[in-house]
Write a protein that holds these residues in place. Sequence first.
Motif, PDB file in Angstrom:
ATOM      1  N   ILE A  32     -31.595 -52.838  12.609  1.00  0.00           N
ATOM      2  CA  ILE A  32     -30.935 -51.540  13.295  1.00  0.00           C
ATOM      3  C   ILE A  32     -32.760 -50.723  13.137  1.00  0.00           C
ATOM      4  N   ALA A  33     -32.797 -50.174  12.086  1.00  0.00           N
ATOM      5  CA  ALA A  33     -34.047 -49.964  11.398  1.00  0.00           C
ATOM      6  C   ALA A  33     -35.193 -50.200  12.647  1.00  0.00           C
ATOM      7  N   ARG A  34     -35.249 -51.119  12.286  1.00  0.00           N
ATOM      8  CA  ARG A  34     -36.995 -52.028  11.835  1.00  0.00           C
ATOM      9  C   ARG A  34     -36.809 -52.625  13.500  1.00  0.00           C
ATOM     10  N   VAL A  35     -36.183 -53.516  14.264  1.00  0.00           N
ATOM     11  CA  VAL A  35     -36.016 -54.049  15.146  1.00  0.00           C
ATOM     12  C   VAL A  35     -37.099 -53.094  16.644  1.00  0.00           C
ATOM     13  N   PRO A  36     -36.810 -52.152  16.474  1.00  0.00           N
ATOM     14  CA  PRO A  36     -37.073 -51.125  18.073  1.00  0.00           C
ATOM     15  C   PRO A  36     -38.156 -50.380  17.624  1.00  0.00           C
ATOM     16  N   ALA A  37     -38.466 -50.858  16.555  1.00  0.00           N
ATOM     17  CA  ALA A  37     -40.114 -50.172  15.567  1.00  0.00           C
ATOM     18  C   ALA A  37     -40.508 -51.509  15.981  1.00  0.00           C
ATOM     19  N   GLY A  38     -40.542 -52.506  16.141  1.00  0.00           N
ATOM     20  CA  GLY A  38     -40.986 -53.928  15.915  1.00  0.00           C
ATOM     21  C   GLY A  38     -41.959 -54.511  15.046  1.00  0.00           C
ATOM     22  N   GLN A  39     -41.282 -54.032  14.019  1.00  0.00           N
ATOM     23  CA  GLN A  39     -41.391 -54.055  12.681  1.00  0.00           C
ATOM     24  C   GLN A  39     -40.420 -55.512  12.343  1.00  0.00           C
ATOM     25  N   SER A  40     -40.945 -56.527  10.884  1.00  0.00           N
ATOM     26  CA  SER A  40     -40.866 -57.447  10.205  1.00  0.00           C
ATOM     27  C   SER A  40     -38.948 -57.205   9.714  1.00  0.00           C
ATOM     28  N   ILE A  41     -37.952 -57.913   9.957  1.00  0.00           N
ATOM     29  CA  ILE A  41     -37.172 -57.796   8.850  1.00  0.00           C
ATOM     30  C   ILE A  41     -36.607 -58.054   8.429  1.00  0.00           C
ATOM     31  N   VAL A  42     -38.314 -58.752   7.856  1.00  0.00           N
ATOM     32  CA  VAL A  42     -37.910 -59.678   6.123  1.00  0.00           C
ATOM     33  C   VAL A  42     -38.776 -58.913   4.766  1.00  0.00           C
ATOM     34  N   LYS A  43     -39.707 -58.185   5.574  1.00  0.00           N
ATOM     35  CA  LYS A  43     -41.051 -57.687   4.119  1.00  0.00           C
ATOM     36  C   LYS A  43     -41.175 -56.542   5.355  1.00  0.00           C
ATOM     37  N   PRO A  44     -41.107 -55.943   4.690  1.00  0.00           N
ATOM     38  CA  PRO A  44     -41.357 -55.807   3.114  1.00  0.00           C
ATOM     39  C   PRO A  44     -39.801 -54.760   1.989  1.00  0.00           C
TER      40      PRO A  44
END
Length: 318
Positions: A32-44
């Motif tokens: 929820i925090a990272r996908v909308p920002a296009g960030q990896s959900i695995v790292k860091p």
Amino acid sequence: MALELTPAAHALLAAWAALVGAVVGSFLNVVIARVPAGQSIVKPRSRCPRCGSAIAWYDNVPVVSWLLLRARCRSCGEGISWRYPLVELLGGAAGLLALERHGFSARAAAELAFVALLLALAFIDLDTWLLPNALTWPLLALGLVAAPLRLSSAPSSGSALAGAAVGFGAFYAVAVIGEKVLHREAMGFGDVWLLAGLGAWSGAAALLPIVLLSSLQGSVVGLSLIALGRSQPGPEPRAPGSGPAEGPAATPASGPDDAGPGPAAEARPGPDALDAEEAWVPPRHSVPFGPFLVAGALEWLYLAGPITRAVPALGLFH
Ligand SMILES: [Zn+2]
């Protein structure tokens, strides 16, 4: 369940299912925090957004850590949103329900995956007014793959395919209902993919009760906001620099196109679309429709029996 379990063994298995669900919920918080920002959900690893200190495993135990830390970062004291334990609790409930409904089975795992995707989508939509393709497309794929394996609610593969097609096409019908009932002009394309995914999982017949339930609840919330005098349209304070304020006629209420980051975002565009996307701001105090679709889908998933007993006409779709 095929196995006969003693009550103690059953309680242990139920606790394990709830724990698995809570861990899934903990992962959903990252999504929820990272996908909308296009960030990896695995790292860091998870970090405090304010002080940047890495979050130790013992501060990352679902629900428990939030309570022990009293909703504060251990390093800097920054508040931790109640959304984190809430999503973990909902995940735990989904895990427990999947086990109780389907036993220790592939179907239970598929149902947990379905509910997890819906929870992530609902909270992302509440936060950002986006329903990322990165989540709606896997939802659609899950529904289409699960149906022939008899792992979903769809009665058959044909019903799942029809559900996906009708869900996609019903975009126009729902857009009309939304405009009439919610005073919203159009649905975003993310809502269309979400509805297609719900149709694929639930089968074509379930779409009508799902859309009815979500529209009903959406209109109750919308009318409540109007009654509270909080429904004046206008730009949100959180969207500065997005151009002059526009009247309600010029601001479609359901998002630029709701699809968010994902391959399709690159496929669309045209300068007009990009302008509209940048200029678009959510109407003040309004709410996106995705969470209501999710609520309707979950109610139909878990409560179709009681609902059809209360409203027998809906039994046609059960
Ligand atoms: Zn901190």
